[in-house]
Design an enzyme around this catalytic site. Structure first.
Site, mmCIF file in Angstrom:
data_model
loop_
_atom_site.group_PDB
_atom_site.id
_atom_site.type_symbol
_atom_site.label_atom_id
_atom_site.label_comp_id
_atom_site.label_asym_id
_atom_site.label_seq_id
_atom_site.Cartn_x
_atom_site.Cartn_y
_atom_site.Cartn_z
ATOM 1 C CE LYS A 1 -3.417 2.359 2.485
ATOM 2 N NZ LYS A 1 -4.457 2.452 3.766
ATOM 3 C CE LYS B 1 -5.990 1.909 -0.609
ATOM 4 N NZ LYS B 1 -6.508 1.894 0.725
HETATM 5 C C1 PBG Z 1 -6.727 3.736 5.065
HETATM 6 C C2 PBG Z 1 -7.365 3.460 3.615
HETATM 7 C C3 PBG Z 1 -7.134 4.418 2.696
HETATM 8 C C4 PBG Z 1 -7.947 3.935 1.601
HETATM 9 C C5 PBG Z 1 -8.462 2.609 2.147
HETATM 10 N N1 PBG Z 1 -8.097 2.488 3.628
HETATM 11 C C6 PBG Z 1 -6.142 5.533 2.415
HETATM 12 C C7 PBG Z 1 -5.507 6.132 3.369
HETATM 13 O O1 PBG Z 1 -4.474 5.846 3.597
HETATM 14 O O2 PBG Z 1 -5.943 7.238 3.729
HETATM 15 C C8 PBG Z 1 -7.938 4.290 0.292
HETATM 16 C C9 PBG Z 1 -9.219 3.620 -0.672
HETATM 17 C C10 PBG Z 1 -9.422 4.643 -1.758
HETATM 18 O O3 PBG Z 1 -8.791 5.801 -1.962
HETATM 19 O O4 PBG Z 1 -10.347 4.317 -2.387
HETATM 20 N N2 PBG Z 1 -6.577 2.541 5.964
HETATM 21 ZN ZN ZN Z 2 -6.020 3.551 7.949
#
Ligand code: PBG
Ligand code: ZN
Length: 332
Positions: A202, A255
């Protein structure tokens, strides 16, 4: 040069031939629709800057999922959130048995049982006052995200979701060792059949903008780059892959998706478990904005993007387009 030898156009002559030789398919069975929960009753609340995406009260979401199911869409990723006055330093609301997300899991699983696959987001950021995915350690001048003390609440949250009946927990926090810890907590409590979909690679990304608006989860003080990955790196993702697999991840995720197709491909070549890709909020909104301005065709661009993500090696795609693809029969 005249007509001897290889001619690529021979297999592009008409749609039937093109179908005959096509390599990559999208199926609803590989798509996951994310939904955001709202605490009130009877609300379907639009989210600024996130076109066609809503915060759903449980009663309305339940009806929506019934429609999705009728359209052939069966996989859902649920996000909870705490009201700002319920957020605290420890993210307590996130592992409350009576909280929004556990209640939704119970209700939906009672109603739909195994006709749907329910995946739950496991992270502290929707519930912490500081908006970080782990617990913080402060001095008067600094703020740090403390890895090891974050594991206990994340394990607790996963357990509460498992008890509520979720099929798959999806830890999105990026703390080290959380997959192993969550697996151990689940197994010790006899939830050996609850799977873990790990957010393995991520990245710290600009593509999360609309999502943070949805959850009100923008981090305070510092950004997330001490725990999310640096987008300059791909080899480092292989280390994350190795550890998440060793710790027992059932599905590994990359992601965002579109800007990280190389990482998806690397995972597919190496991973003995299914690879998921999360096509995140700004990937969706980019298509919405461009198509609203008449510059592109929404369906065509969305399907091109999602097919590219499949082509790069993703088995599973999490996308905000899933419900529309199902409802409007884009794949027919
Ligand atoms: C945080 C989280 C994020 C997303 C899913 N869970 C982003 C972040 O790090 O703020 C992003 C999903 C999206 O942008 O569709 N745990
Ligand atoms: Zn988070």
């Amino acid at each position: 040069m005249s007509g001897h030898g290889a001619r690529a156009r021979r297999l592009r002559r008409n749609p039937i031939i093109r179908d005959l030789v096509h390599e990559t398919d999208l199926h609803l069975s590989n798509l996951v629709q994310p939904y955001f929960l709202a605490a009130q009753k009877n609300v379907k609340e639009p989210i600024t800057g996130f076109t066609g995406v809503y915060r759903w009260s449980l009663d309305l979401l339940s009806k929506k999922i019934e429609i999705d199911l009728a359209n052939g869409l069966k996989n859902f990723l649920l996000f909870g959130a705490a009201h700002s006055e319920k957020k605290d330093e420890l993210g307590t609301e996130g592992y409350e048995e009576k909280g929004l997300l556990p209640s939704a899991i119970r209700t939906l699983k009672e109603r739909f049982s195994d006709s749907i696959v329910l995946i739950s987001d496991v992270c502290l950021c929707p519930y912490t006052s500081h908006g970080h995915c782990g617990l913080v350690k402060r001095t008067t001048t600094t703020l740090e995200i403390d890895n090891d003390s974050s594991l206990q609440p994340l394990g607790e949250m996963a357990l509460v979701h498992a008890r509520s009946g979720v099929d798959i927990v999806a830890p999105s926090d990026m703390m080290d060792f959380r997959i192993g810890h969550i697996r151990e907590v689940l197994d010790n409590n006899n939830f050996t059949q609850t799977a873990i979909m790990a957010y393995t690679a991520k990245y710290a990304s600009s593509y999360y903008g609309p999502f943070r608006e949805a959850l009100g989860s923008a981090p305070q003080g510092i950004d997330r780059s001490t725990y999310q990955m640096d987008f300059r790196n791909s080899t480092e993702a292989l280390r994350e892959l190795e550890t998440d697999l060793a710790e027992g991840a059932d599905i590994v995720m990359v992601k965002p998706a579109l800007a990280y197709l190389d990482v998806i491909r690397e995972f597919k070549e190496r991973s003995p478990v299914p690879v998921a890709a999360y096509s995140v909020s700004a990937e969706y909104q980019m298509v919405k904005v461009l198509s609203a301005s008449g510059l592109v065709d929404e369906r065509k661009m969305a399907l091109e993007n999602l097919t590219a993500i499949r082509r790069s090696g993703a088995d599973i795609i999490i996308t905000y387009f899933a419900e529309f693809i199902a409802a409007e029969g884009w794949l027919k």
